[in-house]
Design a protein around this motif. Structure first.
Motif, short mmCIF file in Angstrom:
data_model
loop_
_atom_site.label_atom_id
_atom_site.label_comp_id
_atom_site.label_asym_id
_atom_site.label_seq_id
_atom_site.Cartn_x
_atom_site.Cartn_y
_atom_site.Cartn_z
N LYS A 1 -10.02 0.60 -12.73
CA LYS A 1 -9.29 -0.79 -13.32
C LYS A 1 -7.81 -0.37 -13.81
O LYS A 1 -6.92 -0.82 -13.43
N GLU A 2 -7.94 0.49 -14.87
CA GLU A 2 -6.60 0.77 -15.41
C GLU A 2 -5.54 1.44 -14.56
O GLU A 2 -4.58 1.05 -14.56
N GLU A 3 -6.06 2.12 -13.67
CA GLU A 3 -5.14 2.78 -12.66
C GLU A 3 -4.54 1.99 -11.76
O GLU A 3 -3.34 1.88 -11.36
N GLU A 4 -5.35 0.82 -11.28
CA GLU A 4 -5.07 -0.25 -10.51
C GLU A 4 -4.03 -1.08 -11.01
O GLU A 4 -3.14 -1.53 -10.63
N LEU A 5 -4.36 -1.37 -12.39
CA LEU A 5 -3.55 -2.24 -13.28
C LEU A 5 -2.17 -1.58 -13.28
O LEU A 5 -0.97 -2.39 -13.19
N GLU B 1 8.65 7.23 -2.15
CA GLU B 1 9.88 7.18 -1.24
C GLU B 1 9.84 6.22 -0.16
O GLU B 1 10.73 5.39 0.02
N ALA B 2 8.79 6.19 0.38
CA ALA B 2 8.32 5.15 1.38
C ALA B 2 8.35 3.76 0.95
O ALA B 2 8.77 2.98 1.74
N PHE B 3 8.07 3.71 -0.04
CA PHE B 3 7.83 2.26 -0.86
C PHE B 3 9.21 1.85 -1.37
O PHE B 3 9.44 0.64 -0.97
N GLN B 4 10.06 2.63 -1.89
CA GLN B 4 11.44 2.35 -2.21
C GLN B 4 12.27 1.80 -0.72
O GLN B 4 12.93 0.97 -0.73
N GLN B 5 11.80 2.56 0.30
CA GLN B 5 12.64 2.08 1.63
C GLN B 5 12.00 0.72 2.26
O GLN B 5 12.87 0.04 2.60
N GLU B 6 10.74 0.49 2.03
CA GLU B 6 10.09 -0.81 2.35
C GLU B 6 10.82 -1.82 1.69
O GLU B 6 11.00 -2.77 2.19
N VAL B 7 10.69 -1.67 0.15
CA VAL B 7 11.44 -2.77 -0.54
C VAL B 7 12.98 -3.06 0.06
O VAL B 7 13.50 -4.31 -0.05
N HIS C 1 0.73 -1.08 0.05
CA HIS C 1 -0.01 -0.02 -0.09
C HIS C 1 0.91 1.30 -0.14
O HIS C 1 0.28 2.22 -0.17
N LEU C 2 2.06 1.21 0.43
CA LEU C 2 2.98 2.26 0.25
C LEU C 2 3.46 2.65 -1.15
O LEU C 2 4.09 3.78 -1.33
N VAL C 3 2.87 1.95 -1.85
CA VAL C 3 3.25 2.39 -3.31
C VAL C 3 2.72 3.64 -3.91
O VAL C 3 3.25 4.36 -4.68
N LEU C 4 1.62 4.06 -3.03
CA LEU C 4 1.13 5.52 -3.26
C LEU C 4 2.09 6.70 -2.68
O LEU C 4 2.00 7.76 -3.32
N ASP C 5 3.12 6.12 -1.96
CA ASP C 5 4.17 7.29 -1.72
C ASP C 5 5.55 6.38 -2.09
O ASP C 5 6.11 5.53 -1.40
N TYR D 1 5.70 -11.92 1.38
CA TYR D 1 4.56 -11.92 0.91
C TYR D 1 4.20 -10.45 0.85
O TYR D 1 4.27 -9.55 1.89
N THR D 2 3.13 -10.29 -0.11
CA THR D 2 2.64 -8.99 -0.28
C THR D 2 1.31 -8.79 0.63
O THR D 2 0.78 -9.74 1.11
N LYS D 3 1.05 -7.68 1.18
CA LYS D 3 0.14 -7.32 2.24
C LYS D 3 -1.17 -8.00 1.65
O LYS D 3 -1.56 -7.74 0.38
N ARG D 4 -1.72 -8.62 2.48
CA ARG D 4 -3.04 -9.54 2.08
C ARG D 4 -4.24 -8.65 1.46
O ARG D 4 -5.11 -8.88 0.65
N GLU D 5 -4.45 -7.39 2.18
CA GLU D 5 -5.37 -6.45 1.79
C GLU D 5 -5.38 -6.04 0.36
O GLU D 5 -4.22 -5.13 0.08
N ARG D 6 -6.07 -6.23 -0.69
CA ARG D 6 -5.93 -5.54 -1.93
C ARG D 6 -6.06 -3.97 -1.93
O ARG D 6 -6.78 -3.53 -1.32
N LEU D 7 -5.14 -3.38 -2.75
CA LEU D 7 -5.24 -2.07 -3.01
C LEU D 7 -6.51 -1.64 -3.82
O LEU D 7 -6.60 -2.24 -5.06
#
Length: 473
Positions: free
Chosen positions: A375-379, A336-342, A330-334, A362-368
């Motif tokens: 749909k296209e944005e989520e993809l 910099e935070a997502f890069q740190q998480e990875v 879910h941090l993909v929306l931020d 494993y990826t967070k179980r709650e779907r974004l």
């Protein structure tokens, strides 16, 4: 509770397969079939019934020519199109169809193209086969729809597609797969599904149905005649509950093709094994897969969000000797935070694997969920997430003893972008419907056993059982 059909009830009412008679007919007819078979796989799970065949991860004309020059009558091209937008899918399929036609003409080789799709009916349908038809240099008389895949419990009976749950047969349109946000549908009857997906261009009344009764009667003449009468890209639905049913249909198909009929195919994995004349083989053992037997741990990447995957992950967590790391996607929306998480996840996984501990990312179980009409944005966000997951594998500084990827799109991206495979050989299956690649020399980790674990296949304990098998040093 819905009053579902049961497999036992259906099976008991059918005439049994005359295996000896089917084999005799097959041995008479199959040698007359000289086509090269090109399988376009919308994720890497399409090889879940075969062994000893090549899988290519690009579709340049040179790669396609390599496939045509192989001794094997069949090869796979991994398109991973289920992760593509519609426009990307259209371009890729047009390119492949045109290149296959040119290579086939150069080698004076008859050919057919199989669009291997999901056995629970998700994917870019009818777009993929429509584009293949338009770009073909052949007259295409019909399209064969054959989603049967026994190892996954996907059976077609009375023209309706079912997902087996124990002895119960659940109509596919009533499963979680039909609620897919990108590729959802309502119909379980395959004629109605065709009508739904083609927006009425092909009506259910106009679909040709190959019945189980015709198949079990070994009425090859009727099957052949039904196919000979198919024209104008008419749809042909094939009922099947056993591999032998597919073989009987294929005998009639070959006879019709020998009389000049041409078809495209939208099928699950069972048809590729049968039409490729690939033998059955026992499940793979640990000794067959792990040759180096490193002291390092294995690496498991879980991306699929279907309920079965989550249940299998929970069962896997009962193994106390593994290390589990959740990636907060879910941090993909931020960014910099997502890069740190990875970076955090990668560093911990490397440390654990190097110390001999098999690690599960494993990826967070709650779907974004971005809401309606997104749909296209989520993809696109899912592509960013997948890129991040695959970067962990691509840049991993420790060679794992083995690698498992859970989920069709996840396993495709890990294979192509993480392991950087250009060509792999399918070693076989480690459990029913769960294939293993042996990676090529060009790979990030050459010759590593790479287990491609579909999101929607197996019992609750199957993922755990596979890891236990590979851990048994």
């Amino acid at each position: 509770m819905t009053n579902y059909k049961t497999f036992t009830n259906v099976y008991d009412k059918l005439k049994p397969v005359d295996e000896a008679a089917v084999q005799k007919l097959w041995e008479e007819v199959y040698p007359t079939f000289q086509h090269k078979m090109v399988v376009l796989d919308d994720d890497p799970t399409g090889v879940q019934t075969v062994h000893g065949v090549s899988v290519y991860t690009d579709w340049s004309e040179e790669t396609i020519e390599r496939g045509f020059q192989e001794d094997s009558p069949i090869f796979f091209i991994l398109t991973n199109s289920r992760a593509f937008t519609a426009s990307e899918t259209e371009q890729v399929h047009r390119d492949i169809a045109e290149r296959v036609a040119r290579v086939a003409q150069k080698h004076d080789q008859p050919y057919l193209i199989i669009s291997r799709g999901d056995s629970t009916l998700r994917g870019h349908y009818p777009l993929e086969t429509e584009v293949l038809k338009e770009a073909s240099d052949q007259r295409i008389d019909g399209e064969v729809i054959l989603p049967f895949f026994k190892e996954g419990g996907r059976l077609t009976i009375d023209n309706t597609h079912y997902v087996q749950d124990g002895d119960n047969l659940v109509p596919a349109g009533e499963t979680e797969f039909a609620k897919d946000r990108t590729f959802g549908y309502q119909s379980s009857h395959l004629g109605e599904w065709v009508e739904e997906k083609t927006k009425g261009q092909f009506a259910k009344e106009d679909v040709t149905y190959i019945s189980l009764e015709t198949i079990r009667d070994l009425d090859i003449d009727t099957i052949e005649q039904q196919l000979l009468e198919t024209s104008d890209f008419g749809k042909v639905v094939v009922n099947a509950i056993e591999e032998a049913d597919v073989r009987v249909f294929s005998i009639g198909l070959i006879k019709a093709m020998n009389q000049g009929k041409n078809f495209l195919f939208r099928t699950a994995a069972a048809f590729t094994k049968v039409i490729g004349n690939i033998s059955s083989r026992p499940l793979l053992t640990r000794d067959e897969l792990i040759e180096e037997n490193l002291q390092n741990g294995g690496l498991v990447v879980v991306g699929s969000h279907v309920q079965k995957t989550t249940q299998q992950l929970e069962a896997l967590k009962t193994l106390s000797n593994l290390n589990f790391i959740e990636l907060d996607v879910h941090l993909v929306l931020d960014k910099e935070a997502f890069q740190q998480e990875v970076a955090r996840v990668k560093a911990e996984a490397e440390e654990q694997v190097a110390s001999g501990v098999t690690t599960v990312i494993y990826t967070k179980r709650e779907r974004l969920d971005l809401g309606e009409n997104k749909k296209e944005e989520e993809l696109k966000l899912s592509v960013e997430i997948s890129d991040a997951v695959t970067s962990i594998v691509r840049d991993f500084q420790v060679r794992p003893n083995y690698l498992i990827a859970k989920g069709g799109i996840t396993s495709s991206d890990v294979g192509t972008n993480g392991l950087r495979v250009k060509r792999a050989t399918v070693a076989g299956q480690i459990a029913p419907g769960i294939p293993v690649w042996k990676t090529g020399n060009e790979s990030t980790f050459p010759h590593i056993p790479y287990v491609i674990f579909p999101g929607n296949v197996g019992a609750v304990d199957t993922l755990k059982d596979v890891v236990v098998l590979l851990e048994d040093k």
